[in-house]
Write a protein that holds these residues in place. Sequence first.
Motif, PDB file in Angstrom:
ATOM      1  N   GLN A 222       0.909  -1.145   0.029  1.00 47.72           N
ATOM      2  CA  GLN A 222       0.019  -0.014   0.062  1.00 47.72           C
ATOM      3  C   GLN A 222       0.900   1.257   0.039  1.00 47.72           C
ATOM      4  O   GLN A 222       0.486   2.527  -0.029  1.00 47.72           O
ATOM      5  CB  GLN A 222      -0.960   0.022   1.395  1.00 47.72           C
ATOM      6  N   GLY A 223       2.199   0.959   0.103  1.00 53.20           N
ATOM      7  CA  GLY A 223       2.899   2.237  -0.115  1.00 53.20           C
ATOM      8  C   GLY A 223       3.438   2.759   1.276  1.00 53.20           C
ATOM      9  O   GLY A 223       4.252   3.891   1.199  1.00 53.20           O
ATOM     10  N   ARG A 224       2.950   1.959   2.455  1.00 54.04           N
ATOM     11  CA  ARG A 224       3.487   2.429   3.735  1.00 54.04           C
ATOM     12  C   ARG A 224       4.906   2.180   3.969  1.00 54.04           C
ATOM     13  O   ARG A 224       5.334   0.812   3.678  1.00 54.04           O
ATOM     14  CB  ARG A 224       2.602   2.084   4.794  1.00 54.04           C
ATOM     15  N   LYS A 225       5.840   3.069   4.395  1.00 52.93           N
ATOM     16  CA  LYS A 225       7.276   2.797   4.765  1.00 52.93           C
ATOM     17  C   LYS A 225       7.162   1.946   6.226  1.00 52.93           C
ATOM     18  O   LYS A 225       6.488   2.256   7.001  1.00 52.93           O
ATOM     19  CB  LYS A 225       8.036   3.921   4.971  1.00 52.93           C
ATOM     20  N   MET A 226       7.487   0.851   6.036  1.00 55.47           N
ATOM     21  CA  MET A 226       7.761  -0.047   7.127  1.00 55.47           C
ATOM     22  C   MET A 226       9.086  -0.249   7.823  1.00 55.47           C
ATOM     23  O   MET A 226       9.265  -0.312   9.231  1.00 55.47           O
ATOM     24  CB  MET A 226       7.664  -1.530   6.682  1.00 55.47           C
TER      25      MET A 226
END
Length: 108
Positions: free
Chosen positions: A49-53
């Motif tokens: 989803q494009g969230r930086k982990m």
Amino acid sequence: RGNVSSSRTLKDNRDASCSNYPNPFSNSTTIRFKLDMPSNVIMNVYDLQGRKMSSVNLNRLNAGEQNYEWNATNNLGNAIPSGNYIYKLDIENKAGKFQLSNKMTIIE
């Protein structure tokens, strides 16, 4: 930790690749890439989803083959859940700024 499929040297920022082994993995994976010249490298991991982990500053690395073992944790040290992810290597050197990316899968 093991061999990785073919990896090419960066040439004028147009011919580049990165890979990781093992993939899929559960606890850690080794990210392998080559640099033609000394470079500053930051690795970011994103979910689909494009969230930086996770974000890891690998600092300045010498030219040549690089191996970085990533332990599948976020910046707080917590395990990242099973799933599919994209890792991106942000590379900056005297030739400019560019990016390498690839997919990886974390399993339980």
